[in-house]
Enzyme design. Structure first.
Site, PDB file in Angstrom:
ATOM      1  N   LYS A 202       0.861  -1.187   0.000  1.00  0.00           N
ATOM      2  CA  LYS A 202       0.000   0.000   0.000  1.00  0.00           C
ATOM      3  C   LYS A 202       0.890   1.227   0.000  1.00  0.00           C
ATOM      4  O   LYS A 202       1.233   1.799   1.048  1.00  0.00           O
ATOM      5  CB  LYS A 202      -0.915  -0.018   1.223  1.00  0.00           C
ATOM      6  CG  LYS A 202      -2.161   0.841   1.071  1.00  0.00           C
ATOM      7  CD  LYS A 202      -3.145   0.269   0.071  1.00  0.00           C
ATOM      8  CE  LYS A 202      -4.429   1.066   0.006  1.00  0.00           C
ATOM      9  NZ  LYS A 202      -5.356   0.545  -0.997  1.00  0.00           N
ATOM     10  N   SER A 399      -8.591  -0.709  -4.637  1.00  0.00           N
ATOM     11  CA  SER A 399      -8.982  -0.389  -3.270  1.00  0.00           C
ATOM     12  C   SER A 399     -10.512  -0.364  -3.165  1.00  0.00           C
ATOM     13  O   SER A 399     -11.168  -1.364  -3.408  1.00  0.00           O
ATOM     14  CB  SER A 399      -8.349   0.937  -2.841  1.00  0.00           C
ATOM     15  OG  SER A 399      -8.380   1.087  -1.443  1.00  0.00           O
TER      16      SER A 399
END
Length: 535
Positions: A202, A399
Site C-alpha cells: 500500500k 482499493s
C-alpha cells in the site's frame, strides 16, 4: 356630414379588414415558416461515400463530465469546444458507422493532439476492438499525425495506411512511472506525519515517509508497467507485422524516431503532408484530386445521427448500465466522484424496476472512503439477490473500487485494468513544529482523554495511534473476508494476494480476482444472456 361619416366608416372597415387580413396572412406565413424550418431541421446529414473523422485528442470518459457553474458559464461565453466524449458514445457510434453503407472509411486525425492522450489503455483497448469490427466490415482506416505518441499509435497501428508528417516524430521509448517524495520538504518546514496502514504494497503513503521507492512498491510498479508494455508490444506488433522483440529493440536503441526513421522501421506507411493525405481521402470517397474537399462527418456529430439499423425489435425488458467513475466519497458526491448515497439510490431504484432484468456496474475508480464503499457494496449485494449484477472494470478498479466490484455475479476486466489494492491506510498530519517555530502555541481543556484526538496541532499519542490502528485493522480484515466470500477463495490466499498490491487484469484473472478478460460490450452481452433476453 352624412358623406363624411360614410367615408370615415368605410375607411375604418377597410382598415380593419386589411388588419385582419394582414394578421391572418402573417399568422399563416409564420406557420408556413415554422413548418419550413421544422422540415429542414432533421439533424446532421450524412452524404454517400462519407469518411468518419475521429479526433484522437478527444478525452474519453465513462460518464459525462459535470461542469461547475463558473466552468459552464466560461465555456458558454468562449469558443472552447467540448473535447470530452463518453466511451459508450464512441463504441456505439463506431458500431453504427460499421453498418452504415454511407460511411466508407474512418480517418484517425492525430494532428489536433498537441499534449498527448490522457486516456487509459483499458479504454483504448475497447475503442480498438470497435475499430477492428469496422475494419472487418471491409472499410478502410486511414491515420495521420504530426507527432505520434504511444497511446495514439496503439489505436493508429490498426490503420490500413499510417501517414506521418515529414517534420514530425514518433515516440517508441516504453513506459515509466515517476514518484515524487515529500519527506524532506515536510521535515524542513516542520510538518509532522504519522501513518497507519495494512499491506506492505500500500504505497500511497510512501511519498510522506520515504525518499525513494520501497522494494515492494518498485516490485509492483515494475510488474504493472511490464504488463501494460507487453500488451502494447503484442497488439501493435500484430497489426504492423513486427515482433515484440523488434519493437523492444527500437525502444532500447532509439526511443524517439524521426519520420523517415519510422518509415524505414515499418512503423508507418508514408511520410506525407496533410494535403497529400487529403488526396488519398478524396480517392477513397471517389472524388477527383482537384475537388475542394471530400464527404466527411465528425464522430461527435455522427453520434447524433439516427441509427440506420432499425430492424431490432423493441422490448420493455432492459439491461441497466450504471457508472462508478472517480473517487468514492460519502453522500451525494461531486464532479468525478462516486457518491455513496447517489449510487446506492440508483441501485435501489433499478432493483425495484421490474423492466430491468439485469444490471451492469461499470467501475473506473482508484478507491476512496471505506465506509462509502461498503454502503455501495451492500446495495450491490441486495440487487444481486433480485437480478444478475455484472461488473465491468475500466482503467482502474483499485482499493474501494474493487471493494464495490467484488460481489458481482461475474467480473470483467481488460488486460491492462489496474486491479486490487486490497489494503487500508490512514495519514495523520500535524503542524506543531512549524507553528512553534513561528511563535504559535496552543493549550486545551477537555473532558476526556481522547476529546482532542483529531487535532492537527500536535502528533497523536501512542494510545490514540493504537485506537486508529485498531480501526484500520478492522477495515482490512472486513475487506479480506468480503473478497474471500464473494470470490470463493480461501482467506489465506486472499491475504497473500492482498497486502495493498495492484495487479493487471490478466494477473488478476489468474489469481481469481476477476472472471473474464473483456470490455463493457462483453459484460453487457453476458448480462443479457443471464437475464435471458435473447439477442
Amino acid at each position: 356630414m352624412r358623406e363624411f361619416l360614410k367615408q370615415t366608416f368605410a375607411s375604418l372597415v377597410g382598415s380593419l379588414t386589411s388588419l385582419i387580413l394582414f394578421v391572418s396572412l402573417g399568422a399563416g406565413g409564420l406557420l408556413f415558416l415554422l413548418i419550413a424550418v421544422a422540415s429542414r431541421d432533421t439533424g446532421p446529414q450524412v452524404q454517400d461515400q462519407s469518411v468518419l473523422v475521429f479526433d484522437l485528442s478527444l478525452n474519453i470518459t465513462d460518464t459525462e463530465p459535470t461542469l461547475g457553474t463558473n466552468e459552464a458559464i466560461s465555456r458558454a461565453l468562449s469558443d472552447e469546444e467540448d473535447t470530452s466524449i463518453t466511451l459508450r458514445t464512441v463504441l456505439d457510434t463506431l458500431d453504427k458507422a460499421t453498418k452504415d453503407q454511407r460511411i466508407v472509411a474512418l480517418y484517425l486525425n492525430g494532428s489536433q493532439n498537441s499534449s498527448g492522450s490522457s486516456n487509459g489503455f483499458a479504454t483504448l483497448k475497447e475503442v480498438r476492438k470497435a475499430l477492428e469490427r469496422f475494419q472487418a466490415a471491409g472499410k478502410q482506416i486511414i491515420s495521420y499525425d504530426v507527432n505520434l505518441g504511444e497511446k495514439e499509435y496503439y489505436l493508429s497501428s490498426i490503420a490500413d495506411q499510417i501517414f506521418l508528417n515529414p517534420i514530425g516524430a514518433m515516440e517508441m521509448d516504453g513506459f515509466s512511472s515517476e514518484q515524487q517524495f515529500l519527506k524532506g520538504a515536510l521535515e524542513k518546514f516542520g510538518i509532522g506525519v504519522q501513518v497507519l496502514r495494512v499491506g506492505k504494497y500500500k504505497s500511497a503513503v510512501e511519498p510522506f515517509l520515504l525518499e525513494k521507492l520501497s522494494p515492494e512498491s518498485k516490485e509492483q510498479s515494475r510488474a504493472l508497467l511490464w504488463a501494460l508494455w507487453g500488451e502494447f508490444l503484442s497488439t501493435v506488433g500484430k497489426s504492423r507485422e513486427i515482433t515484440p522483440k523488434q519493437l523492444q529493440g527500437i525502444a532500447d536503441s532509439q526511443g524517439i524516431l524521426l519520420a523517415e526513421e519510422a518509415l524505414q522501421r515499418g512503423l508507418v506507411d508514408q511520410v506525407a503532408y496533410f494535403d497529400e493525405v487529403l488526396v488519398e481521402l478524396k480517392k477513397v470517397t471517389g472524388k477527383s484530386e482537384d475537388a475542394q474537399s471530400f464527404p466527411q462527418i465528425n464522430l461527435t456529430t455522427y453520434a447524433e445521427v439516427d441509427n440506420p439499423d432499425t430492424t431490432r425489435p423493441y422490448s420493455e425488458n432492459k439491461v441497466a448500465l450504471v457508472y462508478a467513475e472517480g473517487s468514492i466519497v460519502g453522500g451525494q458526491g461531486g464532479s468525478q466522484q462516486v457518491g455513496s448515497e447517489s449510487l446506492s439510490k440508483q441501485l435501489r431504484r433499478l432493483r425495484l424496476d421490474q423492466d430491468v432484468k439485469a444490471v451492469v456496474l461499470r467501475v473506473n475508480s482508484p478507491g476512496g472512503s471505506a465506509t462509502a464503499s461498503d454502503i455501495i457494496q451492500r446495495e450491490v449485494v441486495l440487487t444481486r439477490e433480485q437480478k444478475p449484477v455484472i461488473v465491468s472494470m475500466g482503467d482502474m478498479a483499485a482499493s474501494g473500487g474493487y471493494w464495490i466490484a467484488t460481489y458481482g455475479d461475474r467480473i470483467f476486466a481488460e488486460p491492462t485494468t489496474i486491479t486490487g489494492s486490497i489494503g487500508v491506510f490512514g495519514l495523520l498530519l500535524n503542524i506543531q513544529e512549524i507553528a512553534n517555530n513561528n511563535g504559535i502555541t496552543w493549550d486545551v481543556v477537555k473532558t476526556s482523554r481522547f476529546a482532542d484526538s483529531q487535532t492537527i496541532t500536535r502528533p497523536k499519542t501512542e494510545q490514540e495511534l493504537a485506537m486508529y490502528q485498531k480501526s484500520v485493522d478492522q477495515i482490512y480484515n472486513q475487506f479480506l473476508d468480503k473478497v474471500a466470500e464473494s470470490r470463493k477463495l480461501p482467506r489465506q490466499k486472499v491475504e497473500e494476494i492482498a497486502q495493498g498490491r495492484v495487479w493487471s487484469g490478466v494477473e488478476a484473472k489468474k489469481l481469481g480476482l476477476v472472471d473474464e478478460i473483456g470490455g463493457i460490450d462483453k459484460a453487457i452481452e453476458y448480462a443479457a444472456q443471464q437475464a435471458k433476453l435473447g439477442d
